[in-house]
Every structure is written in structure tokens, then in C-alpha cells.
Enzyme design. Structure first.
Site, mmCIF file in Angstrom:
data_model
loop_
_atom_site.group_PDB
_atom_site.id
_atom_site.type_symbol
_atom_site.label_atom_id
_atom_site.label_comp_id
_atom_site.label_asym_id
_atom_site.label_seq_id
_atom_site.Cartn_x
_atom_site.Cartn_y
_atom_site.Cartn_z
ATOM 1 N N LYS A 292 43.063 29.156 49.369
ATOM 2 C CA LYS A 292 42.173 28.846 48.249
ATOM 3 C C LYS A 292 42.564 29.697 47.042
ATOM 4 O O LYS A 292 43.368 30.618 47.162
ATOM 5 C CB LYS A 292 40.718 29.086 48.647
ATOM 6 N N TYR B 244 43.416 49.544 20.030
ATOM 7 C CA TYR B 244 42.091 49.211 19.476
ATOM 8 C C TYR B 244 41.124 50.380 19.613
ATOM 9 O O TYR B 244 41.051 51.010 20.677
ATOM 10 C CB TYR B 244 41.496 48.007 20.206
#
Ligand SMILES: Cc1ncc(COP(=O)(O)O)c(C=O)c1O
Length: 355
Positions: free
Chosen positions: A38, A250
Site C-alpha cells: 500500500k 528563511y
């Protein structure tokens, strides 16, 4: 695109996945080991992984959703492909058309399923999906309700198998035995990767292995018996010489306390390299750690390579692989290996090794 032109290379060792599957089979002699593929085989590419396992003889696969089942059906033509997420209304005909096996977890799903093969899921402690105690007792009094079905397996899912001393394991094992006794006789499936290492009481007719196939240690705290599968290397795009007092990235969350060399690498949170790694964690250059500094941004991450004059634009930094402990990467990001793997981005150049 040629590998040399890549900004980042995700290396997936399919031979190691197959070797891990073989190793798990030896640990689970009571029945086969299914491949849990999955979430695109935990981010590594479900069609490639499923095809490799199928070629090695694997004939049982688990996915979460119908679209994941359809993505692998062609490469595992006659294998059982079971859909763990249950039988979402409207998916019944597609399941039948593609020979899929739904994992039924409620009376409503059982009654709605007009196909034949099914897996019955009993909830033994997860409290997410699966027949609860009330529904199981309804079925115990009314086996006729299941008569149309070929019950391939009765299954349940362990809550804390990676902790062998967790009392929940024993409790779930007892609840699972009780649940099975309420249903018509059928083969059973219990262990996930870690469950395979819990001993014979957790052995069943079908184990369901995910994370251990992909190289993650199913027994934390013990030596890892699985072979490493994933490598991730990213290219250095630029190297800056900065002065003491200059900030990086940042919001200037990191400031150099001495003249420093900062390498900007081609990797960011858009690639699943979580922003929570900002200011923590490291990459490797030539086997030595280089600390991550400043904020992880969308496409770029900065590393302090002051101690590594050989790092130049075009150099490669190892993010996952032989030199970095996998647990280290997960711990630095405040997460686990399941999240690290399934988050790996789609922008990396992928190399699949078969030998
Ligand atoms: C029902 C079920 N079985 C098996 C697995 C495989 O677990 P693991 O990756 O720990 O082997 C999962 C994964 O979450 C699951 O949800």
C-alpha cells in the site's frame, strides 16, 4: 533523463526487498508472507516492488485502496490482491472485475459484497476498522449470513507488535482466537512485520509484511536483520562562504558564529524532507556527518560544510543510506520510518537495482 543529470537520486534495491521477503518467510514457517505494498509500496513504487516479489514467488499482496490494487493488478496477474480499506460503496463491481479480495470489516460490508472471495477483519484492539465484538457475536449466531462467501482469511492487526513486552500483544492474540471461534473455520492472518518476530503464538496462515521488506528494523533495539533497501543522495547546487554573524535561510534561524561554508542541496519539504528537520539532523559526505543548518525550505536545504573543503557545487550528499542510521533520520524529524518512507517525494530520479 540520464542519472548524471539528476538533482537527486532515490536508489531502491529490489534484490534486497526480495531477500528480505525470503528472510521473513524463513521466520514464518506456518504460512506464506504477503507483501504489503500500500501507499505505493511505502513510497518506493508499488508496480516495481510487486513485480519483483511476484517474480520471486509471492502470491499474496495487500493494498489500502482500489486504485492501488488496480495499479499492481497487471504485474501480479493471478495473485491474491486484498484491499485493506474495506469495501467502499460503488467499488464492488470493480473488485469483481479485477479479481480483488476486499477486507470486510462490518456487517454492512458483508451484506453488500456480492462477490465470493473475502477476508474478514476482526477488531482486536485497534478500534479503527474491523468487526467489533457485537458484530462478531451476531455472526456467531448466524453463520448463514456468510454462506455465500469464500472466506480466504480471518485477519486482525496488531497494535504494538514492535514492543515484544507490550501486554497488548497477548491480549490481541487471545481476542483473535476468540473471534475466530465465532466464525466458520477459515485460515487466519495476524502478524505484520514485527509480529513475525513475536514467536510461534503469533504465527498464522498468512503474515502481512510491509516495513521490514523495505529494510526497516522490525525489532527496535536489536540488530536489524533486514537488508538496507533505500538510498537517497542529493546534489549540492551552490557553496557559499559566509562571515560570522551572517544568517542562513528563511527567518534567519541559524547564524554563523565563525566564518562558514554553507552547501545548498537540492532537497526540500516538497520532497518529503520534513520542515521539522530544520536545524536538526544531518547528511553525510564521504562517510562523515554534515549538520543541517537553518530552515528546510520547499526545494532547498542548507548544510554546514565548513569542515569539508572537498564539498563543491555538483558534489553529492547522502541523505539516506549506508552511512546514516535510518532511525537517526526518523528521530531527528520527530517521526518514524513509516512516515519517512511514505513521504519520499516523486521528484527524485529513481534507480531500481535488481542485482
Ligand atoms: C492491516 C495491516 N496489515 C499489515 C500491515 C503491514 O505492517 P508493517 O509495515 O508494520 O509490516 C499494515 C500496515 O500498516 C496494516 O495496516
Amino acid at each position: 533523463m540520464p542519472t548524471e543529470a539528476a538533482h537527486a537520486i532515490l536508489d531502491v534495491d529490489l534484490a534486497a526487498i526480495v531477500a528480505n521477503w525470503q528472510a521473513l518467510r524463513l521466520r514464518h514457517p506456518s504460512g506464506p508472507v504477503a507483501g504489503v505494498v500500500k501507499a505505493d509500496a511505502y513510497g518506493l513504487g508499488a508496480p516495481r516492488v510487486a513485480a519483483a516479489l511476484y517474480a520471486a514467488g509471492c502470491r499474496h499482496f495487500f493494498v489500502a485502496w482500489l486504485n492501488e490494487a488496480l495499479a499492481i493488478r497487471a504485474v501480479v496477474p493471478d495473485a491474491m490482491v486484498a484491499v485493506l480499506g474495506g469495501l467502499i460503496p460503488g467499488t464492488e463491481d470493480a473488485c469483481i472485475a479485477h479479481g480483488l479480495t476486499p477486507v470486510l470489516g462490518s456487517l454492512e460490508e458483508i451484506d453488500r459484497w456480492h462477490g465470493q472471495d473475502a477476508i474478514l477483519h476482526g477488531d482486536t484492539g485497534m478500534s479503527r476498522l474491523g468487526l467489533d465484538a457485537t458484530e462478531l457475536s451476531v455472526l456467531a449466531r448466524d453463520h448463514a449470513r456468510l454462506k455465500r462467501l469464500t472466506i480466504r482469511y480471518v485477519m486482525s492487526h496488531l497494535v504494538a507488535a514492535e514492543g515484544p513486552d507490550d501486554p497488548m500483544n497477548q491480549l490481541q492474540q487471545e481476542r483473535f482466537a476468540a473471534a475466530r471461534a465465532m466464525l466458520p473455520p477459515a485460515p487466519c492472518s495476524l502478524a505484520n512485520s514485527s509480529g513475525i518476530f513475536l514467536g510461534p503464538a503469533f504465527a498464522s496462515d498468512l503474515a502481512r509484511a510491509g516495513v521490514a521488506l523495505y529494510g526497516v528494523n522490525p525489532s527496535p533495539g536489536q540488530p536489524n536483520p533486514m537488508r538496507g533497501v533505500v538510498g537517497l543522495s542529493v546534489r549540492v547546487l551552490a557553496v557559499r562562504e559566509i562571515q560570522a554573524g551572517a544568517s542562513v535561510g528563511y527567518n534567519g534561524t541559524w547564524t554563523a558564529v565563525r566564518p562558514s561554508r554553507i552547501a545548498t542541496a537540492a532537497l526540500g519539504y516538497a520532497d518529503g524532507f520534513h520542515r521539522s528537520l530544520s536545524g536538526r539532523g544531518s547528511a553525510c559526505f564521504d562517510g562523515a556527518p554534515v549538520p543541517l543548518v537553518g530552515r528546510v525550505s520547499m526545494d532547498l536545504t542548507t548544510f554546514d560544510v565548513t569542515a569539508h573543503p572537498a564539498v563543491q557545487p555538483g558534489s553529492w550528499l547522502e541523505i539516506l543510506g549506508t552511512h546514516l542510521s535510518r532511525d537517526e533520520v526518523a528521530a531527528a524529524g520527530g517521526t518514524n520510518w513509516y512516515e519517512v518512507l511514505t513521504s519520499l517525494g516523486r521528484r527524485f530520479h529513481r534507480v531500481y537495482r535488481t542485482a
